[in-house]
Design a protein around this motif. Structure first.
Motif, PDB file in Angstrom:
ATOM      1  N   GLU A   1       0.811  -1.222   0.000  1.00 30.06           N
ATOM      2  CA  GLU A   1       0.000   0.000   0.000  1.00 30.06           C
ATOM      3  C   GLU A   1       0.840   1.266   0.000  1.00 30.06           C
ATOM      4  OE1 GLU A   1      -4.089  -0.657   2.203  1.00 30.06           O
ATOM      5  OE2 GLU A   1      -2.473  -1.550   3.396  1.00 30.06           O
ATOM      6  N   GLN A   2       2.124   1.140   0.338  1.00 31.08           N
ATOM      7  CA  GLN A   2       3.034   2.277   0.273  1.00 31.08           C
ATOM      8  C   GLN A   2       3.812   2.310  -1.039  1.00 31.08           C
ATOM      9  OE1 GLN A   2       2.893   0.301   3.284  1.00 31.08           O
ATOM     10  NE2 GLN A   2       1.347   1.839   3.836  1.00 31.08           N
ATOM     11  N   LYS A   3       3.381   1.459  -1.996  1.00 29.04           N
ATOM     12  CA  LYS A   3       3.959   1.364  -3.344  1.00 29.04           C
ATOM     13  C   LYS A   3       5.374   0.778  -3.348  1.00 29.04           C
ATOM     14  CE  LYS A   3       1.213   5.271  -5.056  1.00 29.04           C
ATOM     15  NZ  LYS A   3       0.142   4.371  -5.473  1.00 29.04           N
ATOM     16  N   ASN A   4       5.758   0.081  -2.282  1.00 27.09           N
ATOM     17  CA  ASN A   4       7.034  -0.624  -2.247  1.00 27.09           C
ATOM     18  C   ASN A   4       6.872  -1.998  -2.882  1.00 27.09           C
ATOM     19  OD1 ASN A   4       8.340   1.442  -0.654  1.00 27.09           O
ATOM     20  ND2 ASN A   4       7.205   0.653   1.124  1.00 27.09           N
TER      21      ASN A   4
ATOM     22  N   PHE B   1      -0.261  -4.796  -9.149  1.00 22.63           N
ATOM     23  CA  PHE B   1      -1.212  -5.289  -8.153  1.00 22.63           C
ATOM     24  C   PHE B   1      -0.761  -4.832  -6.755  1.00 22.63           C
ATOM     25  CE2 PHE B   1      -1.199  -8.200 -11.725  1.00 22.63           C
ATOM     26  CZ  PHE B   1      -2.552  -8.307 -12.029  1.00 22.63           C
ATOM     27  N   SER B   2      -1.659  -4.176  -6.042  1.00 17.99           N
ATOM     28  CA  SER B   2      -1.341  -3.675  -4.701  1.00 17.99           C
ATOM     29  C   SER B   2      -1.994  -4.569  -3.650  1.00 17.99           C
ATOM     30  CB  SER B   2      -1.847  -2.234  -4.548  1.00 17.99           C
ATOM     31  OG  SER B   2      -1.598  -1.761  -3.239  1.00 17.99           O
ATOM     32  N   LEU B   3      -1.171  -5.221  -2.821  1.00 14.85           N
ATOM     33  CA  LEU B   3      -1.680  -6.087  -1.761  1.00 14.85           C
ATOM     34  C   LEU B   3      -1.928  -5.280  -0.493  1.00 14.85           C
ATOM     35  CD1 LEU B   3       0.425  -9.382  -1.999  1.00 14.85           C
ATOM     36  CD2 LEU B   3      -1.706  -8.774  -3.150  1.00 14.85           C
ATOM     37  N   LYS B   4      -3.017  -5.605   0.185  1.00 12.22           N
ATOM     38  CA  LYS B   4      -3.349  -4.947   1.435  1.00 12.22           C
ATOM     39  C   LYS B   4      -2.785  -5.739   2.609  1.00 12.22           C
ATOM     40  CE  LYS B   4      -7.681  -2.863  -0.183  1.00 12.22           C
ATOM     41  NZ  LYS B   4      -9.145  -2.755   0.050  1.00 12.22           N
ATOM     42  N   ASP B   5      -2.431  -5.022   3.668  1.00  9.43           N
ATOM     43  CA  ASP B   5      -1.917  -5.676   4.868  1.00  9.43           C
ATOM     44  C   ASP B   5      -2.956  -6.623   5.443  1.00  9.43           C
ATOM     45  OD1 ASP B   5       0.528  -4.306   4.889  1.00  9.43           O
ATOM     46  OD2 ASP B   5      -0.376  -2.581   5.885  1.00  9.43           O
TER      47      ASP B   5
ATOM     48  N   PHE C   1      -8.709   0.860   8.395  1.00 12.64           N
ATOM     49  CA  PHE C   1      -8.256   1.498   7.163  1.00 12.64           C
ATOM     50  C   PHE C   1      -6.927   0.906   6.711  1.00 12.64           C
ATOM     51  CE2 PHE C   1     -10.911   4.598   9.380  1.00 12.64           C
ATOM     52  CZ  PHE C   1     -11.827   4.913   8.386  1.00 12.64           C
ATOM     53  N   SER C   2      -6.097   0.502   7.676  1.00 14.80           N
ATOM     54  CA  SER C   2      -4.799  -0.111   7.411  1.00 14.80           C
ATOM     55  C   SER C   2      -4.313  -0.713   8.715  1.00 14.80           C
ATOM     56  CB  SER C   2      -3.795   0.934   6.904  1.00 14.80           C
ATOM     57  OG  SER C   2      -3.508   1.878   7.922  1.00 14.80           O
ATOM     58  N   LYS C   3      -3.101  -1.265   8.717  1.00 18.48           N
ATOM     59  CA  LYS C   3      -2.523  -1.753   9.959  1.00 18.48           C
ATOM     60  C   LYS C   3      -2.274  -0.620  10.945  1.00 18.48           C
ATOM     61  CE  LYS C   3      -0.067  -5.979   8.649  1.00 18.48           C
ATOM     62  NZ  LYS C   3       1.246  -6.656   8.637  1.00 18.48           N
ATOM     63  N   GLN C   4      -2.192   0.594  10.416  1.00 22.51           N
ATOM     64  CA  GLN C   4      -1.858   1.747  11.249  1.00 22.51           C
ATOM     65  C   GLN C   4      -3.077   2.497  11.786  1.00 22.51           C
ATOM     66  OE1 GLN C   4      -0.105   1.154   8.242  1.00 22.51           O
ATOM     67  NE2 GLN C   4       1.512   0.274   9.537  1.00 22.51           N
ATOM     68  N   LEU C   5      -4.237   2.343  11.157  1.00 23.20           N
ATOM     69  CA  LEU C   5      -5.385   3.168  11.520  1.00 23.20           C
ATOM     70  C   LEU C   5      -6.662   2.346  11.600  1.00 23.20           C
ATOM     71  CD1 LEU C   5      -6.526   6.016  12.058  1.00 23.20           C
ATOM     72  CD2 LEU C   5      -6.845   6.247   9.586  1.00 23.20           C
ATOM     73  N   ALA C   6      -7.374   2.472  12.726  1.00 22.41           N
ATOM     74  CA  ALA C   6      -8.648   1.783  12.924  1.00 22.41           C
ATOM     75  C   ALA C   6      -9.617   2.713  13.629  1.00 22.41           C
ATOM     76  CB  ALA C   6      -8.455   0.511  13.746  1.00 22.41           C
ATOM     77  N   MET C   7     -10.925   2.478  13.408  1.00 24.16           N
ATOM     78  CA  MET C   7     -11.946   3.328  14.005  1.00 24.16           C
ATOM     79  C   MET C   7     -13.195   2.522  14.303  1.00 24.16           C
ATOM     80  SD  MET C   7     -13.777   6.768  12.435  1.00 24.16           S
ATOM     81  CE  MET C   7     -12.296   7.748  12.631  1.00 24.16           C
ATOM     82  N   ASN C   8     -13.829   2.824  15.435  1.00 23.61           N
ATOM     83  CA  ASN C   8     -15.132   2.264  15.799  1.00 23.61           C
ATOM     84  C   ASN C   8     -16.128   3.408  15.951  1.00 23.61           C
ATOM     85  OD1 ASN C   8     -13.777  -0.149  15.970  1.00 23.61           O
ATOM     86  ND2 ASN C   8     -13.770  -0.240  18.201  1.00 23.61           N
ATOM     87  N   ILE C   9     -17.271   3.288  15.294  1.00 29.10           N
ATOM     88  CA  ILE C   9     -18.318   4.297  15.404  1.00 29.10           C
ATOM     89  C   ILE C   9     -19.611   3.593  15.792  1.00 29.10           C
ATOM     90  CG2 ILE C   9     -19.615   6.105  14.230  1.00 29.10           C
ATOM     91  CD1 ILE C   9     -17.307   6.392  12.296  1.00 29.10           C
TER      92      ILE C   9
END
Length: 717
Positions: A29-32, A92-96, A432-440
């Motif tokens: 996802e960081q284009k690496n 192809f972009s793989l998600k964490d 959203f990613s390994k770095q960001l999560a949210m509960n609403i």
């Protein structure tokens, strides 16, 4: 021969022309570029792995519509529909993969005890291995930041909230009567043995929209899902005896624990500060039956206890002691089911029933009360994608309480109430990613006793700022019906409410955890009354208010020193309230501004022993001295207690356990009772509210008989 050669060349040429080369590049996802990703046409052997640039190239003999599959460890597997003949090179972009241990988790306001939790602050066995806890879940939780040690109560006080502001749940279903029976200023215990639970979540605030009717916190107890083996457990203690049995079948199991406690023999040897006619006697039992049903698990939990005691209590207003004779019977039944009803849909449902009966004699007055409580819950979890989960459902609570009071003139007074509370909730968890999560989340509820519908928004999020480091935020509004001592006299009250604001930082790596959390709580609509205590003729209103703010710190380390596990907790709290019969907005009597605990556990291999120690400190608590002009201007001395325990493995399945609480015999004072009227000198006399005994000594022998002949109670002590 020439014909055969021509045919062979034609076949080779045809096969060569039927092959198609598939090329592309795999990145994150960081284009690496991702090196070594596995890329192949599903259902064939055609494929390869990516090179140092994340690129791949391979030939395939397949044709038409196919599925290209790309996978790599710690990333979600990707499947892409392609038409081989018209395929063009792609990126192809793989998600964490968010199921890995390094994924961010929302930790604001939450402590978890469970071996599978990513944010485990305690393990289940910590509840009983903590010196001074004596197997009491509440006492162990009081070593965590955010809690107050209110020694004359024994209940759980969290972040400026009273004990009734915390709700307790077993397998997601509420427990209406979580504490044992007791007398005024005599500490009680939690009703439940920790031995049937393998997971505990303790929320100090900002909790999920799934739970309601609690201003401060929720305590979630999860029973063991599956018994590992057949076993029998025998215990002989200085305060009683216990017997446990677990039977395991192919798809189900049954565990039963029974115990009998009688403090009379113990108190005949160890001096007490209280005058008992008959010390506390308790008979209790609990059982849990588990069975697998298709893709789910059904659990039926039942607990029963009967308590009786007879005590003479000092009262500064009377020359003679006040005799209190009490018998309590309590039953709790809980049935829960959790399982998948579709590929991406999980169902959790359950029902609980609680019944508590008290028969109390206070000198010549008689008090009898009964509480019947019912809770039904239905919850669905829909996994919309690997990163989005929706929880939604509802609750129904029914409470009936009635009380009869007969005084020595044979007059009879009746009081009580009935309350039906219905609630709906929905909450979305988004990664959203390994770095960001949210509960609403959003919760709406209506209680018949207050005849009002309220909506409670909840939101929390977490961001991973670096490896092993993250920050979390939480906000929520919370409403609770007034407690039983008010509702039995009046129904003209509204919800009490509060708002929580929480900021959390957490470091968690290889056996080390550090948590720092700041919070603010805003209280409104608290109950006030105009008499010395809540009575049938008091005038009640919801004009009370208050706040609580503070900082909680927690450090745990079981890595740095071999065989040593320890944690350190510190809390600072600033809180004021104008409620009950308070004259103004002041620090409540149960608040100590500074709270500090150190818990240590050390395994001595040569002695086959675990040695534990706990030290706790609370600064002085306020009290009201009527001999002074200012309200609530007094302050008790600081609270100190030092406790030790020693668990010795006599043989593989036999354990000897010894513990002493408050080993130094510190005379802790929790407050003072003042006379209702001044003496001839115009002074209000007082007596101290102290602990039942200077120290508590416990000795027990525990024997486990199991199939593998290795299991023992050392992990439970």
């Amino acid at each position: 021969m020439k014909a055969i050669f021509t045919l062979l060349v034609t076949c080779i040429t045809f096969i060569g022309y039927s092959q198609t080369t598939l090329k592309g590049k795999v990145i994150d996802e960081q284009k690496n570029p991702i090196i070594g990703a596995n890329v192949f046409v599903k259902g064939t052997y055609d494929g390869t792995i990516t090179d140092e640039n994340g690129e791949f190239s391979f030939k395939t003999t397949s044709s038409g519509n196919q599925i290209l599959q790309i996978s790599f460890i710690s990333f979600e597997t990707m499947t892409v529909k392609i038409e081989v003949e018209n395929y063009n090179p792609k990126r192809f972009s793989l998600k964490d993969d968010l199921n890995t241990l390094d994924t961010v988790v929302v930790s604001a306001g939450t402590f978890k005890a469970g071996d599978n939790s990513k944010v485990t602050a305690l393990k289940p066995l910590d509840i009983v291995t903590t010196a001074g806890s004596a197997g009491n879940i509440i006492a162990a939780l009081e070593t965590l930041p955010g809690t107050q040690t209110v020694g004359e109560s024994g209940r759980l006080f969290v972040r400026g909230g009273e004990s009734n502001e915390t709700q307790t749940y077993v397998d997601g279903i509420r427990v209406a009567q979580p504490y044992g029976a007791t007398a005024n200023n005599v500490p009680t215990r939690g009703r439940f043995s920790p031995f049937l639970f393998d997971g505990i979540t303790f929320s100090t605030g900002g909790y999920s929209a799934e739970y309601g009717d609690a201003l401060s916190s929720v305590l979630l107890l999860n029973t063991i899902d599956e018994a590992l083996e057949n076993k029998t457990e025998i215990s002989v203690m200085t305060v009683g005896a216990g017997l446990g049995k677990t039977k395991k079948w192919e798809n189900s199991s049954l565990s039963i624990n029974t115990s009998y406690f009688n403090l009379a023999p113990y108190q005949a040897i160890i001096p007490q500060n209280l005058d008992w006619n008959k010390p506390i006697e308790v008979f209790s039992g609990e059982s849990i039956f588990r069975t697998k049903i298709k893709k789910g698990l059904l659990k039926i939990y039942t607990a029963f206890d009967r308590t009786n005691f007879d005590i003479n209590q000092k009262d500064i207003n009377f020359e003679d002691k006040i005799r209190v004779d009490m018998t309590n019977a309590n039953l709790y039944f809980n049935s829960s089911f959790a399982g998948y009803i579709a590929e991406n849909t999980k169902l959790q449902t359950g029902l609980s029933y609680g019944y508590s009966q008290n028969k109390i004699a206070i000198v010549s007055d008689k008090v009898g009360n009964n509480e019947r409580s019912l809770h039904y819950k239905l919850k669905f979890t829909q996994f919309l994608t690997n990163r989005i989960k929706l929880n939604f459902g509802g609750d129904y609570f029914d409470t009936n309480f009635d009380e009869t009071f007969k005084d020595n003139s044979t007059s009879t007074f009746f009081s009580g109430y009935k309350n039906d509370l219905g609630a709906l909730f929905a909450e979305t968890e988004v990664f959203f990613s390994k770095q960001l999560a949210m509960n609403i989340g959003l919760r709406g509820s209506n209680a018949s006793i207050v005849n009002d519908f309220v909506v409670e928004p909840r939101i929390s999020m977490a961001y991973k700022i670096a490896d092993n480091n993250q920050v979390s935020l939480a906000y929520g509004t919370f409403n609770q019906t007034p407690n039983q001592s008010y509702l039995k006299y009046t129904s003209n009250l509204n919800y009490e409410n509060t708002s929580h604001y929480i900021l959390n930082y957490m470091y968690n790596k290889e056996g080390k955890m550090f948590r720092a959390e700041a919070y603010y709580k805003d209280y409104n609509n608290l109950v006030k009354y105009n008499t010395s205590s809540a009575e049938f003729n008091s005038i009640y209103n919801n004009n009370g208010y208050g706040f609580a703010q503070g900082i909680d710190l927690f450090w745990r380390d079981n890595k740095s020193i071999k065989n040593l596990d320890y944690w350190i907790s510190y809390s600072y709290i600033d809180s004021k309230r104008d409620y009950r019969n308070y004259e103004t907005n002041v620090i409540p009597s149960f608040i100590a501004k500074h709270n500090f605990s150190v818990v240590t556990k050390y395994w001595v291999e040569k002695l086959k022993s675990q040695i534990s120690g706990t030290y706790s400190y609370n600064s002085g608590r306020p009290y009201d001295n009527p001999n002074e002009t200012d309200f609530m201007n007094g302050k008790t001395q600081s609270y100190h207690t030092l406790s030790f325990s020693w668990a010795y493995l006599l043989s593989q399945q036999k354990t000897l356990f010894f513990s002493v609480s408050n080993a130094l015999g510190t005379n802790n004072i929790f407050g003072y009772q003042y006379a209702n009227s001044p003496d001839i000198n115009g002074q209000f006399q007082r007596q101290a509210i102290t602990q039942p005994a200077n120290r508590f000594v416990f000795v027990g022998f525990f024997w486990t008989i199991s199939d593998n002949k290795k299991t023992n109670n050392l992990d439970n002590l």
